[in-house]
Design a protein around this motif. Sequence first.
Motif, PDB file in Angstrom:
ATOM      1  N   PHE A 162      54.300  39.064  39.101  1.00  8.70           N
ATOM      2  CA  PHE A 162      54.773  38.918  40.479  1.00  8.70           C
ATOM      3  C   PHE A 162      56.296  38.910  40.541  1.00  8.70           C
ATOM      4  O   PHE A 162      56.896  39.554  41.409  1.00  8.70           O
ATOM      5  N   VAL A 163      56.936  38.192  39.622  1.00  8.78           N
ATOM      6  CA  VAL A 163      58.395  38.079  39.668  1.00  8.78           C
ATOM      7  C   VAL A 163      59.094  39.207  38.919  1.00  8.78           C
ATOM      8  O   VAL A 163      60.289  39.428  39.125  1.00  8.78           O
ATOM      9  N   GLY A 164      58.378  39.925  38.056  1.00  6.21           N
ATOM     10  CA  GLY A 164      59.046  40.906  37.216  1.00  6.21           C
ATOM     11  C   GLY A 164      58.775  42.357  37.515  1.00  6.21           C
ATOM     12  O   GLY A 164      59.561  43.228  37.125  1.00  6.21           O
ATOM     13  N   ALA A 165      57.670  42.659  38.203  1.00  3.38           N
ATOM     14  CA  ALA A 165      57.302  44.057  38.432  1.00  3.38           C
ATOM     15  C   ALA A 165      58.057  44.637  39.620  1.00  3.38           C
ATOM     16  O   ALA A 165      58.248  43.964  40.633  1.00  3.38           O
ATOM     17  N   PRO A 166      58.497  45.869  39.536  1.00  2.00           N
ATOM     18  CA  PRO A 166      59.176  46.501  40.675  1.00  2.00           C
ATOM     19  C   PRO A 166      58.199  46.794  41.806  1.00  2.00           C
ATOM     20  O   PRO A 166      57.002  46.973  41.582  1.00  2.00           O
ATOM     21  N   ALA A 167      58.712  46.810  43.029  1.00  3.72           N
ATOM     22  CA  ALA A 167      57.872  47.095  44.191  1.00  3.72           C
ATOM     23  C   ALA A 167      57.292  48.494  44.079  1.00  3.72           C
ATOM     24  O   ALA A 167      57.906  49.403  43.522  1.00  3.72           O
ATOM     25  N   GLY A 168      56.080  48.647  44.615  1.00  6.15           N
ATOM     26  CA  GLY A 168      55.449  49.958  44.595  1.00  6.15           C
ATOM     27  C   GLY A 168      53.949  49.866  44.434  1.00  6.15           C
ATOM     28  O   GLY A 168      53.371  48.781  44.369  1.00  6.15           O
ATOM     29  N   ARG A 169      53.311  51.024  44.370  1.00  8.40           N
ATOM     30  CA  ARG A 169      51.852  51.080  44.292  1.00  8.40           C
ATOM     31  C   ARG A 169      51.317  50.446  43.020  1.00  8.40           C
ATOM     32  O   ARG A 169      50.287  49.763  43.033  1.00  8.40           O
ATOM     33  N   MET A 170      52.038  50.640  41.890  1.00  7.52           N
ATOM     34  CA  MET A 170      51.574  50.067  40.635  1.00  7.52           C
ATOM     35  C   MET A 170      51.565  48.548  40.696  1.00  7.52           C
ATOM     36  O   MET A 170      50.635  47.898  40.221  1.00  7.52           O
ATOM     37  N   ARG A 171      52.595  47.971  41.294  1.00  6.49           N
ATOM     38  CA  ARG A 171      52.664  46.514  41.431  1.00  6.49           C
ATOM     39  C   ARG A 171      51.472  45.999  42.234  1.00  6.49           C
ATOM     40  O   ARG A 171      50.802  45.036  41.851  1.00  6.49           O
ATOM     41  N   THR A 172      51.190  46.654  43.355  1.00  5.33           N
ATOM     42  CA  THR A 172      50.065  46.252  44.202  1.00  5.33           C
ATOM     43  C   THR A 172      48.749  46.358  43.440  1.00  5.33           C
ATOM     44  O   THR A 172      47.913  45.449  43.493  1.00  5.33           O
ATOM     45  N   THR A 173      48.571  47.456  42.721  1.00  2.00           N
ATOM     46  CA  THR A 173      47.317  47.687  41.998  1.00  2.00           C
ATOM     47  C   THR A 173      47.097  46.656  40.905  1.00  2.00           C
ATOM     48  O   THR A 173      46.011  46.072  40.790  1.00  2.00           O
ATOM     49  N   VAL A 174      48.137  46.421  40.096  1.00  2.00           N
ATOM     50  CA  VAL A 174      47.979  45.495  38.970  1.00  2.00           C
ATOM     51  C   VAL A 174      47.777  44.063  39.456  1.00  2.00           C
ATOM     52  O   VAL A 174      46.925  43.334  38.929  1.00  2.00           O
ATOM     53  N   LEU A 175      48.518  43.646  40.473  1.00  2.00           N
ATOM     54  CA  LEU A 175      48.318  42.290  41.009  1.00  2.00           C
ATOM     55  C   LEU A 175      46.904  42.132  41.557  1.00  2.00           C
ATOM     56  O   LEU A 175      46.265  41.086  41.366  1.00  2.00           O
ATOM     57  N   THR A 176      46.406  43.162  42.230  1.00  2.00           N
ATOM     58  CA  THR A 176      45.039  43.109  42.763  1.00  2.00           C
ATOM     59  C   THR A 176      44.028  42.975  41.628  1.00  2.00           C
ATOM     60  O   THR A 176      43.082  42.173  41.709  1.00  2.00           O
ATOM     61  N   ILE A 177      44.213  43.733  40.552  1.00  2.00           N
ATOM     62  CA  ILE A 177      43.311  43.650  39.402  1.00  2.00           C
ATOM     63  C   ILE A 177      43.380  42.269  38.755  1.00  2.00           C
ATOM     64  O   ILE A 177      42.346  41.680  38.403  1.00  2.00           O
ATOM     65  N   LEU A 178      44.584  41.733  38.613  1.00  2.00           N
ATOM     66  CA  LEU A 178      44.737  40.401  38.003  1.00  2.00           C
ATOM     67  C   LEU A 178      44.042  39.332  38.835  1.00  2.00           C
ATOM     68  O   LEU A 178      43.396  38.419  38.291  1.00  2.00           O
ATOM     69  N   PHE A 179      44.145  39.433  40.149  1.00  2.00           N
ATOM     70  CA  PHE A 179      43.423  38.478  40.996  1.00  2.00           C
ATOM     71  C   PHE A 179      41.917  38.692  40.892  1.00  2.00           C
ATOM     72  O   PHE A 179      41.134  37.747  41.066  1.00  2.00           O
ATOM     73  N   GLY A 180      41.503  39.925  40.616  1.00  4.18           N
ATOM     74  CA  GLY A 180      40.079  40.161  40.364  1.00  4.18           C
ATOM     75  C   GLY A 180      39.602  39.409  39.134  1.00  4.18           C
ATOM     76  O   GLY A 180      38.521  38.814  39.126  1.00  4.18           O
ATOM     77  N   PHE A 181      40.414  39.406  38.076  1.00  5.00           N
ATOM     78  CA  PHE A 181      40.083  38.620  36.884  1.00  5.00           C
ATOM     79  C   PHE A 181      40.065  37.125  37.215  1.00  5.00           C
ATOM     80  O   PHE A 181      39.232  36.370  36.693  1.00  5.00           O
ATOM     81  N   PHE A 182      40.990  36.696  38.074  1.00  2.00           N
ATOM     82  CA  PHE A 182      41.050  35.286  38.478  1.00  2.00           C
ATOM     83  C   PHE A 182      39.761  34.896  39.208  1.00  2.00           C
ATOM     84  O   PHE A 182      39.173  33.834  38.953  1.00  2.00           O
ATOM     85  N   LEU A 183      39.308  35.762  40.119  1.00  2.00           N
ATOM     86  CA  LEU A 183      38.062  35.494  40.846  1.00  2.00           C
ATOM     87  C   LEU A 183      36.879  35.467  39.897  1.00  2.00           C
ATOM     88  O   LEU A 183      36.007  34.591  40.001  1.00  2.00           O
ATOM     89  N   GLU A 184      36.831  36.410  38.971  1.00  2.00           N
ATOM     90  CA  GLU A 184      35.716  36.453  38.011  1.00  2.00           C
ATOM     91  C   GLU A 184      35.635  35.159  37.210  1.00  2.00           C
ATOM     92  O   GLU A 184      34.538  34.620  36.997  1.00  2.00           O
ATOM     93  N   ASN A 185      36.783  34.655  36.772  1.00  2.00           N
ATOM     94  CA  ASN A 185      36.797  33.413  36.003  1.00  2.00           C
ATOM     95  C   ASN A 185      36.293  32.242  36.833  1.00  2.00           C
ATOM     96  O   ASN A 185      35.576  31.370  36.331  1.00  2.00           O
ATOM     97  N   ALA A 186      36.643  32.232  38.118  1.00  2.00           N
ATOM     98  CA  ALA A 186      36.203  31.142  38.993  1.00  2.00           C
ATOM     99  C   ALA A 186      34.703  31.205  39.266  1.00  2.00           C
ATOM    100  O   ALA A 186      34.013  30.181  39.306  1.00  2.00           O
ATOM    101  N   ILE A 187      34.182  32.411  39.456  1.00  2.00           N
ATOM    102  CA  ILE A 187      32.760  32.576  39.765  1.00  2.00           C
ATOM    103  C   ILE A 187      31.899  32.437  38.512  1.00  2.00           C
ATOM    104  O   ILE A 187      30.703  32.141  38.592  1.00  2.00           O
ATOM    105  N   PHE A 188      32.498  32.604  37.340  1.00  2.00           N
ATOM    106  CA  PHE A 188      31.730  32.629  36.097  1.00  2.00           C
ATOM    107  C   PHE A 188      30.753  31.457  35.944  1.00  2.00           C
ATOM    108  O   PHE A 188      29.575  31.678  35.648  1.00  2.00           O
ATOM    109  N   PRO A 189      31.163  30.177  36.115  1.00  2.00           N
ATOM    110  CA  PRO A 189      30.171  29.101  35.935  1.00  2.00           C
ATOM    111  C   PRO A 189      29.017  29.187  36.924  1.00  2.00           C
ATOM    112  O   PRO A 189      27.902  28.754  36.624  1.00  2.00           O
TER     113      PRO A 189
END
Length: 376
Positions: free
Chosen positions: A152-179
């Motif tokens: 979030f603090v290091g990636a330059p603005a743009g489509r790649m930043r949006t895509t990777v942050l979205t994917i990382l939050f997907g991993f965050f959701l998966e970890n939360a739903i896992f139990p």
Amino acid sequence: MSLKQAPARIIGWALPYWTRGTAGRETPAELFRVLYLGWLVAFVFKVLGSSWDVSWHFRWIRDDLAPPHLLNTVGTVIAVGLTIVHWYTGYGVDRTASRLIQWGTGTFLIAVPLDLINHRINGLDITAWSPSHALLFIGTAFMIAGVIRGYFVGAPAGRMRTTVLTILFGFFLENAIFPSQHQEYGVLGLAAWIRGEPEAEPALLDFAAETLNRPVDLVAIQNFSLPVPDAVYSVWAGVVGMIILVMARIMVGRTGTATMIALGYVAYRMLIWPLLVVIGFPGSAIPFFLILAAIAVDLAFLIPLPAYIRPLVGTALITGGVYGGLYLQDLLVEAPPYAPGSWPLAAGLLLATWLLTELFVRRYRLRAEDAVAELR
């Protein structure tokens, strides 16, 4: 470049960066991309291992060296290596991100032997909600949070930043739903046993019953398959799962972010389900309701409201999305067991958590526009 030359080329590229530094150090763009590609690969291995792990434990007696554990371990080894790189060089993270990653990785590594000891003492440790398992989820959550912060603090603005942050939050959701997958697998496992077609091996059923000091009967199988109150599922999804989607919408800053994350997660579950079933492992109830709930999250951000009013309207929309989605899923396909009457508790906790989140976001400047302004 031949395969024999590859290790030498990689080492030659990496060695100049292996210098001591403090977090927040200016990071070359190429190195930044490699570090976070490494994190994505690590999380992919961890998710694949964990997805197989739940299904595995609904068929076989636990084994420390089971293939799902080994697959997860590959991801953990990569994560540990990246944690050391961030800590030693200071590249790719600020101080907050580095600390979150270190605390998360450390908690996870401490939890692993504790979980092994717990299983030695308590056998199956039937529920995914046990203390030793909780440490694994919490450690992973801090780890992912640190990676999100770093990107979030290091990636330059743009489509790649949006895509990777979205994917990382997907991993965050998966970890939360896992139990919660315990209930998603358990509801189908119990139904299979009642039909006279148990999915678990007899040795697992016997062991589970012995752990409860019972014969292999309905009570034993129900305690093995669904060992926590039904309200746990709906409240956990309605509070923890939804606040992650709220944070994703705030930090990514794009319309439809929450919906894209939920669609991606459900699509993954739909893909992994037949793969597991084809090779002989149990299937699960897929949380389709998350899509309707995520749409409610995105709708809450389309309404032009002050930051501290939005949680009131958003909580009403999201609670309706979660419980309405579970109700519709229960009508149309198999839904995990949930408690419809638990919605006031879920709504109250979500509202309180969202209000605290607004304070947290403002204090640490975590809105998408904050990061873009700093990068400029």
